[in-house]
Design a protein around this motif. Structure first.
Motif, PDB file in Angstrom:
ATOM      1  N   ASP A   1      -6.735   6.365 -12.332  1.00 33.32           N
ATOM      2  CA  ASP A   1      -7.701   5.671 -11.489  1.00 33.32           C
ATOM      3  C   ASP A   1      -7.061   5.155 -10.195  1.00 33.32           C
ATOM      4  O   ASP A   1      -7.643   5.246  -9.131  1.00 33.32           O
ATOM      5  CB  ASP A   1      -8.308   4.500 -12.279  1.00 33.32           C
ATOM      6  CG  ASP A   1      -9.355   3.769 -11.458  1.00 33.32           C
ATOM      7  OD1 ASP A   1     -10.263   4.457 -10.955  1.00 33.32           O
ATOM      8  OD2 ASP A   1      -9.238   2.547 -11.288  1.00 33.32           O
ATOM      9  N   ASP A   2      -5.847   4.615 -10.329  1.00 35.96           N
ATOM     10  CA  ASP A   2      -5.248   3.939  -9.174  1.00 35.96           C
ATOM     11  C   ASP A   2      -4.126   4.793  -8.568  1.00 35.96           C
ATOM     12  O   ASP A   2      -2.947   4.621  -8.876  1.00 35.96           O
ATOM     13  CB  ASP A   2      -4.716   2.568  -9.604  1.00 35.96           C
ATOM     14  CG  ASP A   2      -4.336   1.709  -8.406  1.00 35.96           C
ATOM     15  OD1 ASP A   2      -4.265   2.237  -7.279  1.00 35.96           O
ATOM     16  OD2 ASP A   2      -4.094   0.503  -8.613  1.00 35.96           O
ATOM     17  N   ILE A   3      -4.514   5.726  -7.727  1.00 40.44           N
ATOM     18  CA  ILE A   3      -3.555   6.663  -7.134  1.00 40.44           C
ATOM     19  C   ILE A   3      -2.610   5.936  -6.171  1.00 40.44           C
ATOM     20  O   ILE A   3      -1.421   6.249  -6.073  1.00 40.44           O
ATOM     21  CB  ILE A   3      -4.311   7.805  -6.403  1.00 40.44           C
ATOM     22  CG1 ILE A   3      -5.227   8.551  -7.388  1.00 40.44           C
ATOM     23  CG2 ILE A   3      -3.342   8.781  -5.742  1.00 40.44           C
ATOM     24  CD1 ILE A   3      -4.541   9.154  -8.579  1.00 40.44           C
ATOM     25  N   LYS A   4      -3.146   4.927  -5.504  1.00 41.15           N
ATOM     26  CA  LYS A   4      -2.335   4.175  -4.539  1.00 41.15           C
ATOM     27  C   LYS A   4      -1.164   3.487  -5.246  1.00 41.15           C
ATOM     28  O   LYS A   4      -0.015   3.578  -4.804  1.00 41.15           O
ATOM     29  CB  LYS A   4      -3.236   3.140  -3.841  1.00 41.15           C
ATOM     30  CG  LYS A   4      -2.597   2.441  -2.681  1.00 41.15           C
ATOM     31  CD  LYS A   4      -3.676   1.764  -1.832  1.00 41.15           C
ATOM     32  CE  LYS A   4      -3.044   1.006  -0.684  1.00 41.15           C
ATOM     33  NZ  LYS A   4      -2.710  -0.379  -1.030  1.00 41.15           N
ATOM     34  N   SER A   5      -1.451   2.820  -6.355  1.00 43.08           N
ATOM     35  CA  SER A   5      -0.397   2.089  -7.063  1.00 43.08           C
ATOM     36  C   SER A   5       0.651   3.026  -7.658  1.00 43.08           C
ATOM     37  O   SER A   5       1.853   2.746  -7.585  1.00 43.08           O
ATOM     38  CB  SER A   5      -0.987   1.236  -8.187  1.00 43.08           C
ATOM     39  OG  SER A   5      -1.766   0.216  -7.635  1.00 43.08           O
ATOM     40  N   VAL A   6       0.206   4.112  -8.260  1.00 43.82           N
ATOM     41  CA  VAL A   6       1.184   5.001  -8.890  1.00 43.82           C
ATOM     42  C   VAL A   6       2.052   5.666  -7.819  1.00 43.82           C
ATOM     43  O   VAL A   6       3.260   5.860  -8.001  1.00 43.82           O
ATOM     44  CB  VAL A   6       0.510   6.032  -9.840  1.00 43.82           C
ATOM     45  CG1 VAL A   6      -0.183   7.157  -9.088  1.00 43.82           C
ATOM     46  CG2 VAL A   6       1.534   6.596 -10.806  1.00 43.82           C
ATOM     47  N   THR A   7       1.438   5.969  -6.679  1.00 50.86           N
ATOM     48  CA  THR A   7       2.194   6.596  -5.599  1.00 50.86           C
ATOM     49  C   THR A   7       3.210   5.613  -5.012  1.00 50.86           C
ATOM     50  O   THR A   7       4.357   5.980  -4.729  1.00 50.86           O
ATOM     51  CB  THR A   7       1.228   7.090  -4.494  1.00 50.86           C
ATOM     52  OG1 THR A   7       0.287   7.983  -5.093  1.00 50.86           O
ATOM     53  CG2 THR A   7       1.979   7.805  -3.387  1.00 50.86           C
ATOM     54  N   GLU A   8       2.782   4.372  -4.880  1.00 54.94           N
ATOM     55  CA  GLU A   8       3.702   3.352  -4.376  1.00 54.94           C
ATOM     56  C   GLU A   8       4.893   3.187  -5.319  1.00 54.94           C
ATOM     57  O   GLU A   8       6.049   3.142  -4.889  1.00 54.94           O
ATOM     58  CB  GLU A   8       2.957   2.017  -4.226  1.00 54.94           C
ATOM     59  CG  GLU A   8       3.822   0.919  -3.658  1.00 54.94           C
ATOM     60  CD  GLU A   8       3.110  -0.424  -3.651  1.00 54.94           C
ATOM     61  OE1 GLU A   8       2.312  -0.649  -2.725  1.00 54.94           O
ATOM     62  OE2 GLU A   8       3.353  -1.229  -4.567  1.00 54.94           O
TER      63      GLU A   8
ATOM     64  N   SER B   1     -10.078  10.172   1.374  1.00 52.03           N
ATOM     65  CA  SER B   1     -11.510  10.201   1.670  1.00 52.03           C
ATOM     66  C   SER B   1     -11.694  10.491   3.161  1.00 52.03           C
ATOM     67  O   SER B   1     -10.763  10.298   3.959  1.00 52.03           O
ATOM     68  CB  SER B   1     -12.161   8.866   1.288  1.00 52.03           C
ATOM     69  OG  SER B   1     -11.489   7.806   1.931  1.00 52.03           O
ATOM     70  N   VAL B   2     -12.879  10.951   3.527  1.00 49.00           N
ATOM     71  CA  VAL B   2     -13.115  11.376   4.911  1.00 49.00           C
ATOM     72  C   VAL B   2     -12.833  10.250   5.897  1.00 49.00           C
ATOM     73  O   VAL B   2     -12.291  10.475   6.986  1.00 49.00           O
ATOM     74  CB  VAL B   2     -14.565  11.908   5.070  1.00 49.00           C
ATOM     75  CG1 VAL B   2     -14.857  12.279   6.514  1.00 49.00           C
ATOM     76  CG2 VAL B   2     -14.762  13.136   4.171  1.00 49.00           C
ATOM     77  N   ASP B   3     -13.163   9.009   5.484  1.00 48.93           N
ATOM     78  CA  ASP B   3     -12.895   7.869   6.367  1.00 48.93           C
ATOM     79  C   ASP B   3     -11.425   7.436   6.320  1.00 48.93           C
ATOM     80  O   ASP B   3     -11.028   6.501   7.024  1.00 48.93           O
ATOM     81  CB  ASP B   3     -13.818   6.693   6.026  1.00 48.93           C
ATOM     82  CG  ASP B   3     -13.619   6.195   4.586  1.00 48.93           C
ATOM     83  OD1 ASP B   3     -12.643   6.613   3.934  1.00 48.93           O
ATOM     84  OD2 ASP B   3     -14.460   5.399   4.118  1.00 48.93           O
ATOM     85  N   GLY B   4     -10.646   8.095   5.501  1.00 52.52           N
ATOM     86  CA  GLY B   4      -9.215   7.802   5.435  1.00 52.52           C
ATOM     87  C   GLY B   4      -8.874   6.549   4.649  1.00 52.52           C
ATOM     88  O   GLY B   4      -7.712   6.177   4.521  1.00 52.52           O
ATOM     89  N   GLU B   5      -9.883   5.901   4.077  1.00 57.04           N
ATOM     90  CA  GLU B   5      -9.665   4.608   3.412  1.00 57.04           C
ATOM     91  C   GLU B   5      -9.096   4.753   2.004  1.00 57.04           C
ATOM     92  O   GLU B   5      -8.341   3.918   1.537  1.00 57.04           O
ATOM     93  CB  GLU B   5     -10.999   3.836   3.326  1.00 57.04           C
ATOM     94  CG  GLU B   5     -11.544   3.387   4.677  1.00 57.04           C
ATOM     95  CD  GLU B   5     -10.706   2.290   5.311  1.00 57.04           C
ATOM     96  OE1 GLU B   5     -10.444   1.290   4.634  1.00 57.04           O
ATOM     97  OE2 GLU B   5     -10.310   2.464   6.486  1.00 57.04           O
ATOM     98  N   GLN B   6      -9.516   5.828   1.318  1.00 61.06           N
ATOM     99  CA  GLN B   6      -9.188   5.953  -0.109  1.00 61.06           C
ATOM    100  C   GLN B   6      -8.234   7.102  -0.367  1.00 61.06           C
ATOM    101  O   GLN B   6      -8.402   8.194   0.168  1.00 61.06           O
ATOM    102  CB  GLN B   6     -10.487   6.209  -0.877  1.00 61.06           C
ATOM    103  CG  GLN B   6     -10.953   5.038  -1.699  1.00 61.06           C
ATOM    104  CD  GLN B   6     -11.672   5.515  -2.953  1.00 61.06           C
ATOM    105  OE1 GLN B   6     -12.300   6.574  -2.945  1.00 61.06           O
ATOM    106  NE2 GLN B   6     -11.567   4.752  -4.014  1.00 61.06           N
ATOM    107  N   LEU B   7      -7.242   6.813  -1.210  1.00 61.83           N
ATOM    108  CA  LEU B   7      -6.298   7.852  -1.607  1.00 61.83           C
ATOM    109  C   LEU B   7      -6.837   8.524  -2.870  1.00 61.83           C
ATOM    110  O   LEU B   7      -7.076   7.867  -3.878  1.00 61.83           O
ATOM    111  CB  LEU B   7      -4.943   7.181  -1.871  1.00 61.83           C
ATOM    112  CG  LEU B   7      -3.689   8.027  -1.845  1.00 61.83           C
ATOM    113  CD1 LEU B   7      -3.566   8.828  -0.556  1.00 61.83           C
ATOM    114  CD2 LEU B   7      -2.463   7.119  -2.031  1.00 61.83           C
ATOM    115  N   ILE B   8      -7.020   9.845  -2.795  1.00 59.78           N
ATOM    116  CA  ILE B   8      -7.641  10.561  -3.913  1.00 59.78           C
ATOM    117  C   ILE B   8      -6.609  11.365  -4.696  1.00 59.78           C
ATOM    118  O   ILE B   8      -6.743  11.579  -5.897  1.00 59.78           O
ATOM    119  CB  ILE B   8      -8.767  11.466  -3.375  1.00 59.78           C
ATOM    120  CG1 ILE B   8      -9.912  10.566  -2.913  1.00 59.78           C
ATOM    121  CG2 ILE B   8      -9.254  12.459  -4.419  1.00 59.78           C
ATOM    122  CD1 ILE B   8     -10.775  11.158  -1.881  1.00 59.78           C
ATOM    123  N   GLY B   9      -5.552  11.787  -4.034  1.00 59.63           N
ATOM    124  CA  GLY B   9      -4.503  12.515  -4.740  1.00 59.63           C
ATOM    125  C   GLY B   9      -3.213  12.512  -3.943  1.00 59.63           C
ATOM    126  O   GLY B   9      -3.247  12.435  -2.704  1.00 59.63           O
TER     127      GLY B   9
END
Lengths: 97, 299
Positions: free
Chosen positions: B151-158, B174-182
């Motif tokens: 669920d939390d791609i940002k945390s695992v990537t960090e 995401s298209v708006d650049g706000e969300q990390l999806i993968g």
């Protein structure tokens, strides 16, 4: 002896060859109401509920087909082998689909 | 560090062994209780794949091999300092394996680091031929990478980048650049050693073996049909990594891939970004669209 499985929601009849799983038969006959996933009893995508008829069920993941669901006729169609004609439901409510 | 071991659950060990040895073409190096140990032909360590019989498929853990024994102490401290509990796995917990450290990623996956493992060799170290005799099936030389969902791609990537020093090769936003999806991460010179994509926690999307070239990928796909193995997707090319691929399922529904090609990033590589609306092309460059199965079938 070959059997048939009828999909309750659409009335579609699927012919089952000897030794053929319900999913393989559905796929072969273009029945898309039963979805093909991993075809190994692992993912749960092909889950349906058998409303009537007898069948043998191969090894299925308990994570996607828990014992209480098995008890009320839910199956993974990739591991379901009919021993009589079947009626199945593709829209029965399951905890995990 | 490099990806060393994937331990995966299977529902019928004998049936799975037949598939992993005869169709994939791994070599069995040990069997103990409900576990079997396998390796690719070019791998020197005792095993890279452990199959464990269970009532459900999926990933037990993946293990990365560090260069030096003292690296374990260093990472043990760093992971704990980051706030993730670490435990020691004692030598001999699994066949041929020494001590390891183990912790749970923010996505719920169990990860181990180890240095000590018995070396059985590949028999190709003195005046060698380019490949050994008696290869079977797809015959991958080695394990390549794995893709996990959470669920939390940002945390695992960090965590992976800051604490374990992985680098990002590619990311999907995401298209708006706000969300990390993968995110696609590397620690060697491969376009990905491990990747994470948004989805349910603690699930395995696939683990992949390396092949030498595109012709071998086509031949691997032929073997799927010959052996009635369930095809998932391909053979095709990825936008992400630029590699070529075919996906298929093991007898318990774990997704496997054989992969070849792609670029060779260094630590200074500038990450490639894909926007979510281009995900079809990013994943399957030729088809330009995803199918439901690829995104929903997980173990």
């Amino acid at each position: 002896m070959p059997y048939q499985a009828q999909v309750r929601e659409t009335g579609k009849v699927i012919d089952l060859r000897d030794g053929e799983s319900l999913l393989d038969a559905a796929t072969r006959q273009g029945v898309t109401a039963i979805h093909r996933g991993c075809r190994g009893g692992g993912c749960g995508v092909c889950k349906v509920r058998v409303l009537s008829g007898a069948y043998a069920l191969g090894k299925c993941s308990v994570a996607v087909l828990p014992p209480d669901e098995r008890g009320v006729g839910f199956v993974l169609s990739c591991k379901t082998f009919a021993s009589t004609d079947l009626v199945v439901s593709t829209e029965a409510e399951s905890q995990d689909r | 560090m490099r990806l060393g071991v994937v331990e995966t659950r299977v529902m019928d060990l004998d049936e799975s062994l037949k598939y992993y040895t005869e169709v994939v073409g791994l070599q069995v190096t040990g069997r103990e209780g409900n576990r079997a140990y396998l390796k690719g032909w070019d791998e020197e360590d005792h095993h890279s794949v452990v199959l464990v019989e269970s009532d459900r498929p999926g990933l037990n853990h993946m293990a990365f091999k560090v260069r030096f024994e003292e690296d374990l102490n260093r990472f043990e401290k760093a992971v704990a300092q980051y706030g993730i509990p670490v435990r020691r796995v004692t030598k001999g917990t699994r066949l041929a394996e020494g001590e390891a450290i183990e912790f749970t990623l923010p996505t719920g996956h169990s990860m181990q680091l180890y240095q000590d493992i018995e070396k059985v060799g590949n028999g190709l170290k003195l005046n060698p031929d380019p490949w050994p005799d008696n290869l079977k099936g797809m015959a991958p030389p080695n394990l390549d990478h794995l893709l996990l969902t959470g669920d939390d791609i940002k945390s695992v990537t960090e965590f992976m980048t800051r604490v374990l020093d992985f680098h990002i090769s590619e990311q999907v936003v995401s298209v708006d650049g706000e969300q990390l999806i993968g995110t696609f991460l590397f620690r060697t010179n491969s376009p990905h050693d491990i990747a994470f994509i948004k989805g349910p926690d603690a699930k395995l999307h696939h683990f992949a073996f390396h092949l030498e070239n595109w012709q071998d990928v086509l031949r691997a796909a032929d073997l799927l049909t010959k052996n009635d193995i369930t095809l998932d997707m391909g053979p095709t090319r990825h936008g992400i990594t630029r590699g070529t691929t075919v996906y298929f399922f093991d007898p318990s529904g774990n997704r496997n891939e054989v992969f070849t090609g792609g670029y060779m990033p260094g630590a200074d590589f500038t990450p490639i970004t894909w926007t979510e609306d281009q995900l079809g092309k990013a994943i399957f460059y030729l088809e330009r669209q995803l199918n439901d199965r690829f995104t929903t079938v997980l173990t």
